[in-house]
Design a protein around this motif. Structure first.
Motif, PDB file in Angstrom:
ATOM      1  N   TYR A  94     -33.486 110.080  -0.448  1.00  0.00           N
ATOM      2  CA  TYR A  94     -34.448 109.007  -0.210  1.00  0.00           C
ATOM      3  C   TYR A  94     -34.367 108.487   1.220  1.00  0.00           C
ATOM      4  O   TYR A  94     -35.382 108.245   1.867  1.00  0.00           O
ATOM      5  CB  TYR A  94     -34.206 107.838  -1.175  1.00  0.00           C
ATOM      6  CG  TYR A  94     -34.697 108.059  -2.575  1.00  0.00           C
ATOM      7  CD1 TYR A  94     -35.986 108.513  -2.837  1.00  0.00           C
ATOM      8  CD2 TYR A  94     -33.865 107.803  -3.674  1.00  0.00           C
ATOM      9  CE1 TYR A  94     -36.437 108.717  -4.130  1.00  0.00           C
ATOM     10  CE2 TYR A  94     -34.308 107.992  -4.973  1.00  0.00           C
ATOM     11  CZ  TYR A  94     -35.596 108.449  -5.196  1.00  0.00           C
ATOM     12  OH  TYR A  94     -36.030 108.637  -6.485  1.00  0.00           O
ATOM     13  N   SER A  95     -33.146 108.310   1.715  1.00  0.00           N
ATOM     14  CA  SER A  95     -32.966 107.722   3.046  1.00  0.00           C
ATOM     15  C   SER A  95     -31.702 108.284   3.696  1.00  0.00           C
ATOM     16  O   SER A  95     -30.624 107.687   3.615  1.00  0.00           O
ATOM     17  CB  SER A  95     -32.865 106.195   2.928  1.00  0.00           C
ATOM     18  OG  SER A  95     -32.787 105.593   4.195  1.00  0.00           O
ATOM     19  N   ALA A 104     -33.201 104.033  -2.549  1.00  0.00           N
ATOM     20  CA  ALA A 104     -31.980 104.518  -1.906  1.00  0.00           C
ATOM     21  C   ALA A 104     -30.818 103.570  -2.187  1.00  0.00           C
ATOM     22  O   ALA A 104     -29.701 104.012  -2.490  1.00  0.00           O
ATOM     23  CB  ALA A 104     -32.203 104.657  -0.403  1.00  0.00           C
ATOM     24  N   SER A 150     -36.873 102.714   0.213  1.00  0.00           N
ATOM     25  CA  SER A 150     -35.627 102.094   0.675  1.00  0.00           C
ATOM     26  C   SER A 150     -34.895 101.412  -0.469  1.00  0.00           C
ATOM     27  O   SER A 150     -33.654 101.454  -0.550  1.00  0.00           O
ATOM     28  CB  SER A 150     -35.928 101.084   1.787  1.00  0.00           C
ATOM     29  OG  SER A 150     -36.792 100.059   1.331  1.00  0.00           O
TER      30      SER A 150
END
Length: 201
Positions: free
Chosen positions: A110-111, A81, A78
């Motif tokens: 990533y997210s 990201a 997170s």
């Protein structure tokens, strides 16, 4: 920095807000030292480091720190990201299109989110030729193949102009619920699809 690290021996998470505020007052050098040591446990301090450099208009340094952060194996996904989001903005400010595209993709990879998907599609639409653009959009759709959000997959197909596939996805989902609808996709998306199809795309 030493006295801030003492807080970590008690309740790092509970003291996070105080630590972040104190680091801003200590200055960028103290922030850099602390974030470099504790990014794995307190990733927000690393992000703050990039933000602080940006606020000081030290853009090239902020870019370097963000790039380094994306290579850290023990930095949370997170956090990476968020770093990628910031890197994309920084690259844009420096007119570094290739770096911006790379950062936009990493943030999405990533997210995945609708906001990141739209930014990726918008930017690739501006800087890539048709063939490269199609490849880039397909990469986003492939990334969402096993994603839990059916809505996000539907939006990816919709934005990329693959209306029939998006509608098929809606229909497949509607079969899983008792009432008329599209399951995980909302009625607004279905309505837009039907309107677009009626108008010939």
């Amino acid at each position: 920095v030493a006295w801030l690290e003492l807080l970590l021996t008690h309740d790092a998470k509970g003291n996070l807000s105080s630590i972040r505020e104190a680091l801003k007052l200590q200055g960028i050098d103290a922030q850099a030292i602390f974030a470099s040591r504790h990014y794995s446990d307190l990733p927000d301090t690393y992000i703050d480091w990039v933000d602080h450099l940006t606020s000081l208009h030290r853009i090239d340094e902020a870019i370097q720190v963000a790039q380094k952060g994306l290579k850290l194996s023990d930095l949370s996904i997170s956090a990476k990201a968020e770093l990628a989001d910031r890197l994309a903005s920084l690259a844009y400010s420096r007119k570094r299109s290739a770096l911006q595209l790379e950062a936009l993709w990493k943030a999405f990879d990533y997210s995945p989110s609708l906001d990141r998907l739209i930014r990726w599609f918008e930017r690739t639409d501006q800087v890539k030729d048709d063939q490269s653009k199609a490849t880039a959009w397909q990469a986003a759709i492939d990334r969402l193949q096993d994603h839990s959000s059916i809505t996000l997959r539907g939006h990816a197909l919709l934005i990329s102009g693959r209306l029939i596939e998006a509608l098929d996805l809606c229909i497949d989902q509607s079969r899983t619920v008792k009432s008329f609808g599209i399951g995980a996709l909302d009625d607004l998306v279905l309505g837009y699809l039907l309107k677009a199809l009626a108008q010939g795309g």
